[in-house]
Design an enzyme around this catalytic site. Structure first.
Site, PDB file in Angstrom:
ATOM      1  CD  GLU A 165      -3.237  -0.824   2.225  1.00 25.96           C
ATOM      2  OE1 GLU A 165      -2.974   0.108   2.803  1.00 25.96           O
ATOM      3  OE2 GLU A 165      -4.272  -1.613   1.800  1.00 25.96           O
ATOM      4  CD  GLU A 352      -4.109  -5.843   3.745  1.00 23.66           C
ATOM      5  OE1 GLU A 352      -4.849  -5.088   4.392  1.00 23.66           O
ATOM      6  OE2 GLU A 352      -2.925  -5.522   3.698  1.00 23.66           O
TER       7      GLU A 352
HETATM    8  C1  NOJ Z   1      -4.599  -2.520   4.733  1.00 25.67           C
HETATM    9  C2  NOJ Z   1      -3.174  -2.600   5.631  1.00 25.67           C
HETATM   10  O1  NOJ Z   1      -2.345  -3.177   4.574  1.00 25.67           O
HETATM   11  C3  NOJ Z   1      -3.379  -3.105   6.871  1.00 25.67           C
HETATM   12  O2  NOJ Z   1      -1.855  -3.013   7.496  1.00 25.67           O
HETATM   13  C4  NOJ Z   1      -4.541  -2.580   7.507  1.00 25.67           C
HETATM   14  O3  NOJ Z   1      -4.615  -3.064   8.978  1.00 25.67           O
HETATM   15  C5  NOJ Z   1      -5.690  -2.962   6.740  1.00 25.67           C
HETATM   16  N1  NOJ Z   1      -5.774  -2.157   5.406  1.00 25.67           N
HETATM   17  C6  NOJ Z   1      -6.993  -2.602   7.389  1.00 25.67           C
HETATM   18  O4  NOJ Z   1      -7.037  -1.228   7.584  1.00 25.67           O
END
Ligand code: NOJ
Length: 447
Positions: A165, A352
């Protein structure tokens, strides 16, 4: 109706080092931005610290057994750079290498594939002190770190991601005060993003030169962006927003240039270093797969603002989760279709996807998470439909395997995990959604 998945579909789950390991400065680990700044600015982290998280550093054998029992095909996790290089780019901490080495062995012994991120969200403090990502020396530091990891673990890792990200961990860190260096400086943000792309190319090239059998990419946060109306101006505004947030990483990763739609905007191009186009073209090396984190769509309309001429609008009709994400499973179907069209011939992994819910009630009550089951079911429908439509989605990783520290976004106030952590005792218990996912994996289909 039954939604099937291919036999070799990679049903996985994800988490990251600084969100579940604890053992913050133990066994030679150095300071990183998350732990350091949550001491300095507790108010930005809901008064929490990563040291108080799930203790995965000690409990990983038990947690990996639970993953095995769940039937997980792959576990996505990250290496904490500051466990390997605690103080500077020259001094290696062997304890860090030994720890991750054993984590990888245990994952493989449990029959799972290994997906590792080199940098999830916890940059070492020494990187920040030396100027952060905007300093071009970052490319050398990242190279050294990656080289040590590839040498130590490369023969046992199936998928690598260079950066997780970057739109949050770099762009938002420099432009929107989201994390260190806590700036509101779009000039520096765009420059830092450029350096990060060069660092990504460099590490991909390094990995490929080492002739491992695994694959390498970067994990990009995507928000399918919808125009408020079908007016062409609004539709172009939506395209620009998507390009600025996600395309700005993916076009360089897969094509070797920045999104064309941004090139007519001096607001953007004037912030890039001179010769940026040639620099991308000269250094370009293709990434192996597309990996995206999908939580939420966004909605925009045209706005003549002298920047990229869009502004966000709220969609009142869609439900949101407690965490602030708009819940829209169709967005996942839409976005993988768009990505497949834009970057054909690449396997796609959803690295994710998950729902954050505020902690309420007793620990026993929190085991019953029907909301997560519904969320998962509907998002998996979208994935299955996309596969049927010909999109090569090869894997899905739920966020998260276990309860996480959510840092800037709310500390320990939200539940994301299939596995519950009792933060008093560190006892683990599977939630209802854990059993649901187990059945999905066993059947290879979702109802
Ligand atoms: C994306 C992130 O990569 C992760 O670290 C985070 O906990 C989740 N989103 C939920 O916000």
């Amino acid at each position: 109706m039954k939604f099937d998945f291919p036999k070799d579909f990679l049903f996985g789950a994800a988490s990251s080092a600084c969100q579940i390991e604890s053992a913050y400065l133990e066994d030679g680990k150095g300071e990183d931005v998350t732990g350091y700044y949550s001491k300095i600015y507790p108010e930005k982290f809901a008064g929490s610290h990563p040291n108080d998280s799930a203790d995965f550093y000690y409990k990983y054998p038990e947690d990996i057994k639970m993953m095995q029992d769940l039937g997980l095909k792959c576990f996505r996790f990250s290496i904490s750079w500051s466990r390997i290089f605690p103080n500077n780019p020259d001094e290696i901490n062997q304890a860090g290498i030994d720890y991750y080495s054993d984590v990888i062995d245990k994952i493989r012994e449990a029959g799972m594939k290994v997906f590792f991120d080199l940098w999830h969200c916890d940059l070492p403090m020494w990187v920040i002190e030396k100027g952060g990502v905007v300093n071009r020396e970052f490319i050398d530091w990242f190279h050294k770190y990656a080289e040590v990891c590839f040498k130590a673990f490369g023969d046992r890792v199936d998928f690598w991601s260079t950066i997780n990200e970057p739109s949050i961990n770099i762009m938002a860190a420099y432009a929107y005060e989201h994390q260190a260096p806590f700036l509101r400086d779009m000039d520096l943000a765009i420059k830092a993003c450029h350096v990060a792309i060069l660092a990504h190319y460099d590490v991909v090239r390094l990995y490929k030169s080492m002739n491992f059998t695994g694959q390498i990419g970067a994990v990009i946060h995507v928000e399918p962006t919808y125009a408020l109306t079908m007016d062409e101006k609004d539709e172009k505004a939506a395209e620009r927003r998507f390009a600025f947030y996600s395309g700005v990483w993916m076009d360089p990763m897969f094509k070797g240039y920045y999104p064309k739609i941004l090139m007519d905007y001096p607001w953007y191009t004037s912030k890039l270093p001179e010769g940026f186009e040639k620099e991308l073209a000269d250094n370009f090396i293709d990434s192996d797969f597309i990996s995206i984190n999908y939580y939420s769509p966004s909605f925009v309309k045209y706005a003549d603002n002298g920047e990229l001429d869009y502004e966000f609008v709220k969609n009142q009709q869609l439900p949101g989760d407690d965490y602030g994400f708009v819940v829209y499973p169709q967005g996942l179907f839409d976005v993988v279709n768009i990505l497949h069209k834009t970057y054909p011939n690449k396997d796609i992994y959803i690295t994710e996807n998950g729902i954050g819910v505020k902690k309420e009630g007793t620990l026993d009550e929190q085991l019953v998470d029907d909301y997560r089951i519904n969320y998962l079911r509907e998002h998996l429908h979208s994935v299955s439909n996309a596969i049927k439509a010909g999109v090569p989605v090869k894997g899905y990783f739920h966020w998260s395997i276990i309860d996480t520290w959510e840092g800037y976004a709310g500390g320990y106030n939200f539940i994301f995990g299939f596995i519950q952590v009792n933060y008093q005792t560190r006892e683990r218990r599977p939630r209802k959604s854990y059993h649901y996912y187990k059945e999905v994996i066993k059947q290879g289909s979702v109802y």
